[in-house]
Scaffold this motif. Structure first.
Motif, mmCIF file in Angstrom:
data_model
loop_
_atom_site.group_PDB
_atom_site.id
_atom_site.type_symbol
_atom_site.label_atom_id
_atom_site.label_comp_id
_atom_site.label_asym_id
_atom_site.label_seq_id
_atom_site.Cartn_x
_atom_site.Cartn_y
_atom_site.Cartn_z
ATOM 1 N N CYS A 102 -0.394 1.710 7.522
ATOM 2 C CA CYS A 102 0.195 0.382 7.432
ATOM 3 C C CYS A 102 1.196 0.136 8.557
ATOM 4 C CB CYS A 102 0.870 0.208 6.069
ATOM 5 S SG CYS A 102 1.161 -1.505 5.600
ATOM 6 N N TYR A 156 -6.682 -4.396 8.570
ATOM 7 C CA TYR A 156 -6.941 -3.912 7.205
ATOM 8 C C TYR A 156 -8.425 -3.927 6.839
ATOM 9 C CZ TYR A 156 -1.890 -4.101 6.637
ATOM 10 O OH TYR A 156 -0.543 -3.895 6.779
ATOM 11 N N CYS A 205 0.830 -1.214 0.000
ATOM 12 C CA CYS A 205 0.000 0.000 0.000
ATOM 13 C C CYS A 205 0.861 1.259 0.000
ATOM 14 C CB CYS A 205 -0.962 -0.005 1.181
ATOM 15 S SG CYS A 205 -0.152 0.321 2.752
ATOM 16 N N GLY A 206 2.148 1.115 0.254
ATOM 17 C CA GLY A 206 3.021 2.285 0.239
ATOM 18 C C GLY A 206 2.941 3.124 1.504
ATOM 19 N N GLY A 207 2.379 2.601 2.573
ATOM 20 C CA GLY A 207 2.346 3.321 3.853
ATOM 21 C C GLY A 207 0.954 3.507 4.427
ATOM 22 N N CYS A 254 -3.003 -5.071 2.899
ATOM 23 C CA CYS A 254 -1.700 -4.856 2.280
ATOM 24 C C CYS A 254 -0.918 -6.151 2.506
ATOM 25 C CB CYS A 254 -1.033 -3.663 2.953
ATOM 26 S SG CYS A 254 0.676 -3.420 2.482
ATOM 27 N N GLY A 272 2.487 -5.741 3.950
ATOM 28 C CA GLY A 272 2.230 -5.240 5.301
ATOM 29 C C GLY A 272 1.828 -6.375 6.235
ATOM 30 N N ASP A 297 4.937 -2.557 5.421
ATOM 31 C CA ASP A 297 5.233 -3.094 4.083
ATOM 32 C C ASP A 297 6.580 -2.615 3.543
ATOM 33 O OD1 ASP A 297 4.693 -0.483 3.390
ATOM 34 O OD2 ASP A 297 3.030 -0.947 2.045
HETATM 35 ZN ZN LIG Z 1 1.102 -1.477 3.428
#
Ligand SMILES: [Zn+2]
Length: 569
Positions: free
Chosen positions: A251, A559, A228-230, A538, A541, A436
């Protein structure tokens, strides 16, 4: 009296039984012109025993009808070629069901648990359906949706197993009119059969048998992304539908604990560090390091041509060239004109020939002695030498360190000698504390030229692109509404459309539009994070949380907000 009692007991027994595990029908192919099924043991097709069966659709013509046939009267039949050159021709609409003999049924390189069902469809091609118990199906899904080699944490795989089970429960009958429940590709969830099964993924399926994630008592839409990039995104910002459990979440799990490292040795200049680790101070040392014959040293006062001849003959003995000097200029080893300190020349020889054998990995753990790294997606363990040379890379600088900290997720360039690391160069991951951070694919950069942008946005018919403006970002910073301005108009596009048009991994990006002095667009660079739509679980993650001690239920509830796990059977 006695009779009644038996009836009552029987009814109780039926009512008290938990629901049975369902069978699922997976559409392996929907459009095959021909398909061959084989097995190591005999199976039967319409009561005939065989080890191979090749299905095709044939046009059956009635010769008695004469020359002219109405198109609507053409008859398609299912033809099956069996062992021994026997061909069965079956009436249209026949469903051929094949039960396995003692060994699994195979199609091409894949093997499948359960039975296969082959039939012609309205497109006059063949549909092949694999029918098997739901849990057996999941064994062929989980390792294809979360790689157990790279991300082999059992709790993360259990979370993936529950998500995959929830998906199939929710989508039973989705393709009913096509004769199966769900497809086998990533348009549904990836199912590749028996040979892709993995022991730890199978364990994860068994440990969560029957469990699905529910909201208001119904299986949820268990969406997930690779990374998810954070921060994950609200479903409504990506799919235009508000879903109470698909809401943006950070995340982060446990804030990562910085893990200290120390080393007893430091060489300020990293190129000198390479030579130190390689034990190279002379040309003879360098030749030995590369496994080449020792030809001694060049003459002390060698002119450039003589030095070039010596270097070429020693380090590139197989190269035929008219000019040693221009060859070495091209290799970037000797400069054009001027001279080079011996150490720089030795470093360049080792570097250009790849002799230091640098490897690259992502740090996943460090216990003071052992480093664990993901190298090409494979977990590997190394010992850090007590006198290892450690450098932190910042842009093109490499800063020597005798102590510091790692949090996991750092990208590491290293040399290994029999499992021990004598030198490493690491890049901090922007102090990213998200769970992640272990995926090096989570951070990306894409450049598009003006011509590429024009081509990508051609379906919007706005002419030549003159500007890109993100109008609205979601809580995860994803571009959920973007205006594309062109010479002939402007259009606003939503996140998924933008991602498809530009072929980006995700819509979580910042960007620069490059222009010439007159303001014309030359291109654009997108600096992104994440891979996927960013909604729901994620996956990396989940792996990071598991690595930090989370259980699968905790992962799922992070999540998917407000869900309950329910045992279906
Ligand atoms: Zn993530």
């Amino acid at each position: 009296m006695r009779y009644c009692l038996i009836t009552v007991l029987f009814l109780l027994a039926v009512e008290g039984q938990p629901p049975a595990e369902p069978f699922v029908r997976i559409g392996l192919t929907q459009n095959a012109p021909a398909v061959t099924i084989r097995s190591d043991s005999a199976f039967s097709v319409q009561q005939r025993t065989t080890r191979t069966a090749t299905f095709t659709t044939v046009l059956a013509l009635d010769a008695a009808a004469g020359g002219l046939v109405k198109k609507a009267d053409l008859q398609y039949r299912l033809s099956v070629e069996l062992d021994g050159d026997n061909v069965l021709v079956l009436p249209p609409g026949t469903h051929v069901r094949i039960e396995p003999g003692g060994t699994p049924l195979e199609i091409d390189t894949r093997a499948y648990r359960g039975a296969l069902d082959v039939f012609g469809n309205t497109r006059r091609t063949l549909t092949v359906v694999n029918e098997l118990p739901l849990e057996d199906y999941l064994r062929g899904v989980v390792p294809n949706e979360l790689n157990p080699t790279a991300f082999g944490q059992i709790e993360a795989l259990k979370a993936q197993a529950v998500a995959a089970r929830t998906y199939i429960q929710r989508n039973l009958g989705q393709f009913k009119e096509e004769g199966y429940d769900v497809c086998a590709s990533d348009a549904c969830q990836v199912y590749l059969g028996l040979r892709t099964e993995d022991p730890i993924a199978t364990q994860a399926v068994a440990d969560t048998r029957g469990l699905v994630a529910t909201f208001d008592g119904k299986p949820i839409n268990a969406l997930y992304s690779s990374t998810c990039g954070g921060r994950t995104e609200d479903a409504e910002n990506i799919f235009r539908e508000k879903v109470p459990y698909l809401v943006s979440t950070s995340c982060e799990y446990k804030h990562p604990t910085p893990l200290a490292f120390t080393t007893s040795r430091s060489v300020p200049d990293w190129k000198a560090g390479v030579l130190t680790v390689a034990h190279v101070a002379t040309f003879a040392d360098a030749a030995r390091f590369m496994g080449l014959p020792d030809r001694g040293e060049p003459a002390a006062a060698a002119d450039p041509a003589a030095l070039a001849a010596f270097v070429r003959q020693t380090f590139y003995p197989a190269v035929m060239t008219a000019s040693d000097l221009s060859f070495l200029n091209e290799q970037g080893i000797l400069p054009v004109g001027g001279s080079l300190p011996v150490n720089e020349l030795l470093f360049r020889l080792i570097d250009r020939k790849g002799a230091f054998e640098w490897q690259q990995g992502v740090l996943t753990s460090w216990d003071g002695t052992k480093l664990r790294l993901l190298v090409n997606g494979q977990p590997k363990e190394f010992t850090l030498a007590p006198d290892a040379l450690v450098y932190q890379r910042i842009a093109d600088e490499r800063l020597p360190l005798t102590h510091g900290t790692w949090i996991g997720g750092e990208l590491v360039d290293f040399r290994a000698e029999n499992g021990t690391i004598p030198m490493l160069v690491f890049r901090i991951n922007f102090a990213n504390p998200a769970a992640d951070r272990y995926s090096r694919l989570a951070i990306w950069q894409v450049h598009k030229t003006a011509a590429e942008l024009d081509a990508a946005f051609r379906p919007l018919a706005v002419g030549e692109v003159t500007d890109i403006r993100v109008l609205e970002r979601g809580p995860s910073d994803r571009a959920i509404s973007t205006e594309i301005v062109g010479s002939r108009g402007r259009r606003t596009v939503a996140a998924l459309r933008l991602r498809t048009l530009l072929s980006l991994r995700d819509t979580l990006f910042s960007y620069d539009v490059e222009r010439n002095a007159r303001g014309a667009v030359l291109g654009a660079t997108f600096f992104g994070r994440g891979w996927g739509h960013g909604v729901g679980m994620c996956q990396v993650g989940a792996y990071g949380m598991a690595l930090d001690g989370a259980g699968y239920e905790e992962i799922l509830k992070k999540y998917y907000k407000g869900i309950e796990l329910k045992k279906m059977y």
